[in-house]
Design a protein around this motif. Structure first.
Motif, mmCIF file in Angstrom:
data_model
loop_
_atom_site.group_PDB
_atom_site.id
_atom_site.type_symbol
_atom_site.label_atom_id
_atom_site.label_comp_id
_atom_site.label_asym_id
_atom_site.label_seq_id
_atom_site.Cartn_x
_atom_site.Cartn_y
_atom_site.Cartn_z
ATOM 1 N N GLU A 520 0.774 -1.068 -0.066
ATOM 2 C CA GLU A 520 0.031 0.026 -0.061
ATOM 3 C C GLU A 520 0.809 1.169 0.078
ATOM 4 O O GLU A 520 0.171 2.466 -0.332
ATOM 5 C CB GLU A 520 -1.053 0.095 0.952
ATOM 6 N N ASN A 521 2.193 1.194 0.394
ATOM 7 C CA ASN A 521 2.857 2.286 0.219
ATOM 8 C C ASN A 521 3.375 2.552 -1.266
ATOM 9 O O ASN A 521 4.224 3.464 -1.482
ATOM 10 C CB ASN A 521 4.051 2.150 1.161
ATOM 11 N N VAL A 522 3.064 1.892 -2.145
ATOM 12 C CA VAL A 522 3.881 1.904 -3.630
ATOM 13 C C VAL A 522 2.727 2.470 -4.339
ATOM 14 O O VAL A 522 1.503 1.874 -4.361
ATOM 15 C CB VAL A 522 4.155 0.294 -3.969
ATOM 16 N N THR A 523 2.748 3.369 -5.125
ATOM 17 C CA THR A 523 1.916 4.318 -6.209
ATOM 18 C C THR A 523 2.659 4.234 -7.489
ATOM 19 O O THR A 523 3.914 4.324 -7.500
ATOM 20 C CB THR A 523 1.588 5.498 -5.330
ATOM 21 N N GLY A 524 1.826 4.421 -8.294
ATOM 22 C CA GLY A 524 2.296 5.046 -9.669
ATOM 23 C C GLY A 524 2.722 4.083 -10.516
ATOM 24 O O GLY A 524 3.318 4.388 -11.689
ATOM 25 N N ILE A 525 2.814 2.593 -10.308
ATOM 26 C CA ILE A 525 3.254 1.692 -11.219
ATOM 27 C C ILE A 525 2.001 1.627 -12.167
ATOM 28 O O ILE A 525 0.811 1.311 -11.917
ATOM 29 C CB ILE A 525 3.411 0.161 -10.708
ATOM 30 N N VAL A 526 2.387 1.660 -13.587
ATOM 31 C CA VAL A 526 1.289 1.612 -14.695
ATOM 32 C C VAL A 526 1.630 0.335 -15.195
ATOM 33 O O VAL A 526 2.513 -0.163 -15.868
ATOM 34 C CB VAL A 526 1.578 2.790 -15.673
ATOM 35 N N ARG A 527 0.522 -0.411 -15.194
ATOM 36 C CA ARG A 527 0.555 -1.652 -15.890
ATOM 37 C C ARG A 527 -0.537 -1.546 -17.146
ATOM 38 O O ARG A 527 -1.704 -1.577 -16.977
ATOM 39 C CB ARG A 527 -0.164 -2.688 -15.085
ATOM 40 N N HIS A 528 0.154 -1.497 -18.324
ATOM 41 C CA HIS A 528 -0.745 -1.257 -19.513
ATOM 42 C C HIS A 528 -1.530 -2.437 -19.884
ATOM 43 O O HIS A 528 -1.010 -3.498 -20.151
ATOM 44 C CB HIS A 528 0.163 -1.096 -20.605
ATOM 45 N N PRO A 529 -2.737 -2.289 -20.500
ATOM 46 C CA PRO A 529 -3.629 -3.343 -21.019
ATOM 47 C C PRO A 529 -2.959 -3.995 -22.184
ATOM 48 O O PRO A 529 -2.759 -5.103 -22.423
ATOM 49 C CB PRO A 529 -4.941 -2.772 -21.427
ATOM 50 N N VAL A 530 -2.196 -3.109 -22.963
ATOM 51 C CA VAL A 530 -1.362 -3.512 -24.092
ATOM 52 C C VAL A 530 -0.028 -2.992 -23.881
ATOM 53 O O VAL A 530 0.356 -1.781 -23.859
ATOM 54 C CB VAL A 530 -1.883 -3.171 -25.394
ATOM 55 N N GLY A 531 1.038 -3.739 -23.773
ATOM 56 C CA GLY A 531 2.355 -3.092 -23.404
ATOM 57 C C GLY A 531 3.192 -3.638 -22.152
ATOM 58 O O GLY A 531 2.868 -4.646 -21.789
ATOM 59 N N TYR A 532 3.804 -2.907 -21.736
ATOM 60 C CA TYR A 532 4.708 -3.417 -20.513
ATOM 61 C C TYR A 532 4.390 -2.455 -19.274
ATOM 62 O O TYR A 532 4.260 -1.391 -19.496
ATOM 63 C CB TYR A 532 6.237 -3.639 -21.103
ATOM 64 N N MET A 533 5.087 -3.127 -18.453
ATOM 65 C CA MET A 533 4.963 -2.553 -16.888
ATOM 66 C C MET A 533 5.966 -1.019 -16.956
ATOM 67 O O MET A 533 7.039 -1.180 -17.519
ATOM 68 C CB MET A 533 5.698 -3.252 -15.881
ATOM 69 N N GLU A 534 5.293 0.090 -16.660
ATOM 70 C CA GLU A 534 5.835 1.357 -16.343
ATOM 71 C C GLU A 534 6.501 1.610 -15.050
ATOM 72 O O GLU A 534 5.583 1.810 -14.369
ATOM 73 C CB GLU A 534 5.246 2.443 -17.059
#
Length: 541
Positions: A520-534
């Motif tokens: 819960e201390n982690v924010t802002g990871i973007v998991r694209h429906p198409v593509g790769y983890m940001e």
């Protein structure tokens, strides 16, 4: 005079003491109550599952390589937080009136991690290398929309015929065979990342170790202990380093979901997959998070090996699989059963979802499966079916699915199937070399269009891995890629998927989704429906 000297010496002592204190306190933060606290590094702890196949962007054509590469390097465009392509290493671009020629302007402050400028020549070098048949990139077909690309890759043309060029040091131009609505999304893919030509020329294995790796992304490869872990650190030379909040990302390499979950529970990881045995409770407790993902878990038949040279036998095995039971009782992660190859989430010209429109093309039918098996065996003159071995790459999830399939084939067809497993890197090589009869696979979309799913099974492509070849299918894909009318283009793709399922060189299990646990201390990871983890926008308290 003595009083002046004494005063001067006192002032100097205070200055020196202050300077020493400043040096000692460097890297600290001061709390609101005035107490000094050490500055804490922001280190995100993730699991990569398997050893990366390669950090050469044109070779590591899989999620165990590209999730990390997507953060170590960057293309002309990058998928943003809203999943759409946006300016990245290129600050802007122009498109010709016919929609075929793109002119990109590379940022003046785009640098490599070693301090070199990122140049248009680096993109020319990288994109031609992607297509070079001597390099043998499994991702080369993604670039076939570039004029001259397919001819070069198939030894029918030269590198000089590929229409990419450096207009000047910071201007890159590419000409396509036809307008491509998804072009800017495709080139956000790691296959299209630049390569530092000077570095690669001096050391052909620049990507193989942390000490020689040179990237241009938000993070740099600081440490890589093969088969154990690797560490990325913030790249201070990245053009947008001011928006990168993490100091480091530590990637474990653990291929067991239960072990991964235990590491998450103990704080050794900040995210985890959801073990199937715990899924129901974790969903009930609201701890498991679910996001969209475009991709398909499936199995490949080798049509060059008995008994799967016979279409009816292939279809018998395919129709004996119960996808609904697989997601309900085996994987348990709220996946959707797959009765076609293209996943949900792609709308045609009329706004209708591709999957819903093309329907259920390969759904469980036990009576038909038995009839097709008998027919196929008669066609081949089999009194007894040749021995069948199902091979999967080492993972507890893959093992459970393989065991469930083994049971389904026994109960629904009366066929005994042997199981075999091996580590991912060896498995991938053997599968590409057509060494397996029947083997697991997965596909995660590289860009947001159904053609990306379907183009994989063209004759001779390294992503085919079935030995299947069909001229009608190849023509449907080629025509779809060159069709500007969206309505006609989707019709060609609908026909292609129906043909693929009818010929059955593969059978689908389920469509992917992102199911995960996260600190819960982690924010802002973007998991694209198409593509790769940001991880560019990720943060950790």
């Amino acid at each position: 005079m003595k009083k002046f000297l004494a005063l001067f010496m006192s002032v100097m002592m205070i200055f020196v003491a202050a300077a020493c204190t400043a040096k000692k306190d460097a890297g600290t933060e001061t709390a609101k109550d005035g107490e000094e606290t050490a500055k804490v590094e922001k280190v995100l702890k993730l699991n990569n599952g398997s050893e990366p196949t390669s950090f050469d962007p044109v070779i590591g054509f899989d999620s165990v390589s590209w999730n990390a590469l997507n953060n170590l390097m960057e293309g002309l465009t990058r998928l943003g937080e809203n999943h759409d392509p946006e300016a990245a290493t290129a600050k802007d671009w122009e498109v010709s009136d016919d929609g075929k020629t793109y002119t990109f302007h590379i940022r003046d402050d785009a640098k490599w991690s070693n301090g070199d400028d990122v140049t248009a020549g680096d993109f020319v070098f990288a994109w031609k290398r992607l297509l070079d048949p001597a390099v043998g990139s499994p991702a080369a077909f993604l670039a076939f929309f570039i004029e001259g690309a397919e001819a070069f890759n198939t030894n029918k043309g030269s590198a000089d015929d590929v229409k990419v060029k450096a207009v000047d040091e910071k201007t890159f131009e590419v000409t396509l065979t036809s307008p491509q609505a998804y072009f800017l999304s495709v080139i956000a893919n790691p296959a299209f990342f630049p390569v530092n030509e000077k570095v690669a020329t001096e050391n052909a294995q620049w990507f193989a170790e942390a000490k020689t790796f040179v990237g241009n992304g938000p993070f740099n490869l600081a440490e890589w202990e093969h088969d154990s872990h690797f560490v990325m650190e913030k790249n201070k030379n990245y053009w947008d380093a001011g928006n990168v909040k993490l100091d480091k990302v530590h990637w474990a390499i653990v291929d067991d979901t239960n072990t991964e979950y235990q590491m998450f529970q103990s704080g050794e990881l900040d995210t985890s997959d959801v073990p199937a045995d715990l899924a129901e409770q974790l969903f009930k407790d609201g701890k498991a998070q679910v996001g969209d993902q475009a991709g398909t878990y499936f199995y490949r038949f080798n049509v060059t090996m008995e008994p799967f040279q016979n279409k009816n036998i292939r279809k018998a095995f395919a129709l004996a699989v119960d996808q609904q039971k697989m997601v309900d009782f085996v994987t348990k992660n709220q996946e959707k059963p797959a009765y076609g190859f293209v996943s949900y989430g792609f709308n045609d010209a009329d706004g209708n979802d591709f999957r819903e429109t093309n329907g259920e093309l390969m759904k469980t039918n036990l009576e038909e499966a038995k009839a097709l098996l008998a027919k196929g065996m008669q066609e081949e003159g089999y009194d007894k079916l040749p021995e069948v071995t199902l091979t999967y790459s080492t993972s507890d999830t893959h093992k459970k699915i393989a065991e469930a399939l083994q049971q389904m084939f026994k109960e629904n067809l009366g066929v005994e199937v042997k199981l075999a497993n091996m580590e991912w890197n060896v498995f991938a090589e053997e599968q590409t070399a057509l060494k397996f009869q029947l083997s697991r696979s997965s596909f995660l979309a590289d860009y947001a269009d159904p053609i990306n799913f379907l183009e994989n099974f063209q004759t001779g492509l390294s992503m085919n891995r079935t030995g299947w070849s069909n001229p009608t299918y190849d023509k449907l894909i080629k025509d779809a890629k060159n069709e500007a009318d969206e309505k006609k283009r989707f019709e060609l793709m609908y026909q292609a998927e129906k043909l693929l399922m009818e010929e059955a060189p593969i059978f689908p299990i389920h469509f992917y989704n992102h199911v995960y646990l996260q600190n819960e201390n982690v924010t802002g990871i973007v998991r694209h429906p198409v593509g790769y983890m940001e991880l560019k926008w990720a943060d950790k308290k």
